[in-house]
Design a protein around this motif. Structure first.
Motif, PDB file in Angstrom:
ATOM      1  N   ASN A 131       0.814  -1.209   0.000  1.00 34.20           N
ATOM      2  CA  ASN A 131       0.000   0.000   0.000  1.00 34.20           C
ATOM      3  C   ASN A 131       0.853   1.265   0.000  1.00 34.20           C
ATOM      4  N   ILE A 132       1.925   1.265   0.765  1.00 30.73           N
ATOM      5  CA  ILE A 132       2.819   2.430   0.777  1.00 30.73           C
ATOM      6  C   ILE A 132       3.395   2.669  -0.617  1.00 30.73           C
ATOM      7  N   ALA A 133       3.744   1.588  -1.317  1.00 31.71           N
ATOM      8  CA  ALA A 133       4.263   1.736  -2.680  1.00 31.71           C
ATOM      9  C   ALA A 133       3.209   2.403  -3.577  1.00 31.71           C
ATOM     10  N   PHE A 134       1.947   2.029  -3.425  1.00 32.89           N
ATOM     11  CA  PHE A 134       0.897   2.644  -4.233  1.00 32.89           C
ATOM     12  C   PHE A 134       0.589   4.076  -3.793  1.00 32.89           C
ATOM     13  N   VAL A 135       0.760   4.375  -2.513  1.00 34.18           N
ATOM     14  CA  VAL A 135       0.627   5.766  -2.051  1.00 34.18           C
ATOM     15  C   VAL A 135       1.691   6.613  -2.744  1.00 34.18           C
ATOM     16  N   LEU A 136       2.916   6.101  -2.791  1.00 35.34           N
ATOM     17  CA  LEU A 136       4.013   6.830  -3.440  1.00 35.34           C
ATOM     18  C   LEU A 136       3.792   6.956  -4.944  1.00 35.34           C
ATOM     19  N   LEU A 137       3.262   5.908  -5.569  1.00 33.20           N
ATOM     20  CA  LEU A 137       2.939   5.987  -6.999  1.00 33.20           C
ATOM     21  C   LEU A 137       1.880   7.062  -7.259  1.00 33.20           C
ATOM     22  N   ALA A 138       0.872   7.125  -6.413  1.00 35.64           N
ATOM     23  CA  ALA A 138      -0.174   8.145  -6.574  1.00 35.64           C
ATOM     24  C   ALA A 138       0.428   9.535  -6.399  1.00 35.64           C
ATOM     25  N   LEU A 139       1.295   9.685  -5.432  1.00 35.56           N
ATOM     26  CA  LEU A 139       1.949  10.973  -5.203  1.00 35.56           C
ATOM     27  C   LEU A 139       2.789  11.372  -6.412  1.00 35.56           C
ATOM     28  N   LEU A 140       3.530  10.428  -6.967  1.00 37.80           N
ATOM     29  CA  LEU A 140       4.309  10.694  -8.171  1.00 37.80           C
ATOM     30  C   LEU A 140       3.384  11.072  -9.323  1.00 37.80           C
ATOM     31  N   GLY A 141       2.283  10.359  -9.476  1.00 35.89           N
ATOM     32  CA  GLY A 141       1.319  10.673 -10.525  1.00 35.89           C
ATOM     33  C   GLY A 141       0.757  12.076 -10.374  1.00 35.89           C
ATOM     34  N   ILE A 142       0.436  12.471  -9.150  1.00 35.28           N
ATOM     35  CA  ILE A 142      -0.076  13.816  -8.882  1.00 35.28           C
ATOM     36  C   ILE A 142       0.969  14.860  -9.244  1.00 35.28           C
ATOM     37  N   LEU A 143       2.209  14.614  -8.825  1.00 41.17           N
ATOM     38  CA  LEU A 143       3.285  15.570  -9.127  1.00 41.17           C
ATOM     39  C   LEU A 143       3.512  15.703 -10.622  1.00 41.17           C
ATOM     40  N   LEU A 144       3.492  14.592 -11.331  1.00 38.65           N
ATOM     41  CA  LEU A 144       3.708  14.636 -12.777  1.00 38.65           C
ATOM     42  C   LEU A 144       2.524  15.268 -13.512  1.00 38.65           C
ATOM     43  N   LEU A 145       1.315  14.997 -13.032  1.00 36.78           N
ATOM     44  CA  LEU A 145       0.131  15.569 -13.675  1.00 36.78           C
ATOM     45  C   LEU A 145       0.001  17.071 -13.425  1.00 36.78           C
ATOM     46  N   SER A 146       0.468  17.517 -12.290  1.00 34.70           N
ATOM     47  CA  SER A 146       0.287  18.927 -11.957  1.00 34.70           C
ATOM     48  C   SER A 146       1.582  19.731 -12.048  1.00 34.70           C
ATOM     49  N   GLY A 147       2.669  19.093 -12.473  1.00 36.86           N
ATOM     50  CA  GLY A 147       3.945  19.782 -12.568  1.00 36.86           C
ATOM     51  C   GLY A 147       4.027  20.732 -13.749  1.00 36.86           C
ATOM     52  N   LYS A 148       5.051  21.568 -13.712  1.00 42.96           N
ATOM     53  CA  LYS A 148       5.287  22.540 -14.788  1.00 42.96           C
ATOM     54  C   LYS A 148       5.505  21.789 -16.105  1.00 42.96           C
ATOM     55  N   GLY A 149       4.847  22.240 -17.132  1.00 44.38           N
ATOM     56  CA  GLY A 149       4.989  21.616 -18.444  1.00 44.38           C
ATOM     57  C   GLY A 149       4.050  20.449 -18.661  1.00 44.38           C
ATOM     58  N   SER A 150       3.221  20.168 -17.650  1.00 47.39           N
ATOM     59  CA  SER A 150       2.269  19.072 -17.794  1.00 47.39           C
ATOM     60  C   SER A 150       1.154  19.479 -18.734  1.00 47.39           C
ATOM     61  N   SER A 151       0.655  18.508 -19.482  1.00 48.66           N
ATOM     62  CA  SER A 151      -0.466  18.777 -20.379  1.00 48.66           C
ATOM     63  C   SER A 151      -1.782  18.828 -19.602  1.00 48.66           C
ATOM     64  N   TYR A 152      -1.728  18.463 -18.325  1.00 41.55           N
ATOM     65  CA  TYR A 152      -2.914  18.497 -17.475  1.00 41.55           C
ATOM     66  C   TYR A 152      -2.912  19.776 -16.661  1.00 41.55           C
ATOM     67  N   ASN A 153      -4.055  20.373 -16.477  1.00 43.71           N
ATOM     68  CA  ASN A 153      -4.216  21.553 -15.657  1.00 43.71           C
ATOM     69  C   ASN A 153      -5.071  21.156 -14.466  1.00 43.71           C
ATOM     70  N   THR A 154      -4.449  21.030 -13.300  1.00 44.57           N
ATOM     71  CA  THR A 154      -5.131  20.540 -12.110  1.00 44.57           C
ATOM     72  C   THR A 154      -6.341  21.386 -11.749  1.00 44.57           C
ATOM     73  N   GLU A 155      -6.155  22.683 -11.665  1.00 45.63           N
ATOM     74  CA  GLU A 155      -7.265  23.555 -11.272  1.00 45.63           C
ATOM     75  C   GLU A 155      -8.412  23.470 -12.273  1.00 45.63           C
ATOM     76  N   LYS A 156      -8.081  23.451 -13.560  1.00 47.91           N
ATOM     77  CA  LYS A 156      -9.110  23.362 -14.601  1.00 47.91           C
ATOM     78  C   LYS A 156      -9.855  22.030 -14.504  1.00 47.91           C
ATOM     79  N   ALA A 157      -9.130  20.948 -14.272  1.00 47.50           N
ATOM     80  CA  ALA A 157      -9.753  19.624 -14.174  1.00 47.50           C
ATOM     81  C   ALA A 157     -10.674  19.548 -12.959  1.00 47.50           C
ATOM     82  N   ILE A 158     -10.238  20.061 -11.838  1.00 43.91           N
ATOM     83  CA  ILE A 158     -11.064  20.033 -10.628  1.00 43.91           C
ATOM     84  C   ILE A 158     -12.296  20.920 -10.832  1.00 43.91           C
ATOM     85  N   HIS A 159     -12.127  22.058 -11.467  1.00 38.67           N
ATOM     86  CA  HIS A 159     -13.245  22.951 -11.742  1.00 38.67           C
ATOM     87  C   HIS A 159     -14.254  22.257 -12.674  1.00 38.67           C
TER      88      HIS A 159
END
Length: 166
Positions: A131-159
């Protein structure tokens, strides 16, 4: 040594989309498999939850909501505009599962097993680290999805997500 440390972030940035896809597919596989095994042996799943000292009172509700959430999150991970929301939900769900396992291992004299399939064969320590490994994977996914240069826009997606549920 300094170059080796700097190459890891560059690797993640360079291969961001592929890594995000892999993380999403891993969560989809995990959540669909976990939900399917719970639903396939639903009565046993509900009975095992009722044996948990923390969940006895809400076992009926929990036995329905957990596989439902797993399937909904898995579905949202397949839809690009909801992916960041689903990744946050994956992170939260895995943190809750991990905290539950920690509390049960640490404070409960009786440890019921409500997992099915392959996960049922894991010991509690292995399950905790899994489970800890999957928590870390989710955290990495969040960082990559919301990081600079990402094609995803976190605020726009949540909105968009909040507008679609009004």
């Amino acid at each position: 040594m300094k170059n080796a440390v700097l190459m890891i972030p560059r690797f993640f940035v360079k291969h961001r989309n592929v890594i995000v896809e892999i993380i999403c597919y891993l969560f989809i596989l995990l959540f669909v498999y976990a939900a399917a095994t719970k639903l396939a042996d639903f009565q046993n799943f509900r009975i095992q939850l009722a044996k948990s000292p923390m969940l006895t009172e809400i076992a009926g509700f929990t036995s329905v909501i957990v596989p439902s959430l797993e399937l909904i999150i898995a579905l949202f991970l397949t839809i690009p505009r909801f992916r960041i929301v689903a990744m946050y939900a994956s992170f939260c769900l895995m943190v809750m599962f991990t905290a539950y396992i920690y509390i049960i291992i640490t404070y409960s004299p009786h440890i019921p097993c409500s997992c099915g399939g392959i996960l049922e064969n894991m010991g509690w320590s292995e399950h905790f680290y899994f489970n800890i490994a999957f928590v870390l994977l989710a955290l990495l996914g969040i960082l990559l999805l919301s990081g600079k240069g990402s094609s995803y826009n976190t605020e726009k997606a949540i909105h968009k997500f909040s507008l679609s549920h009004k």
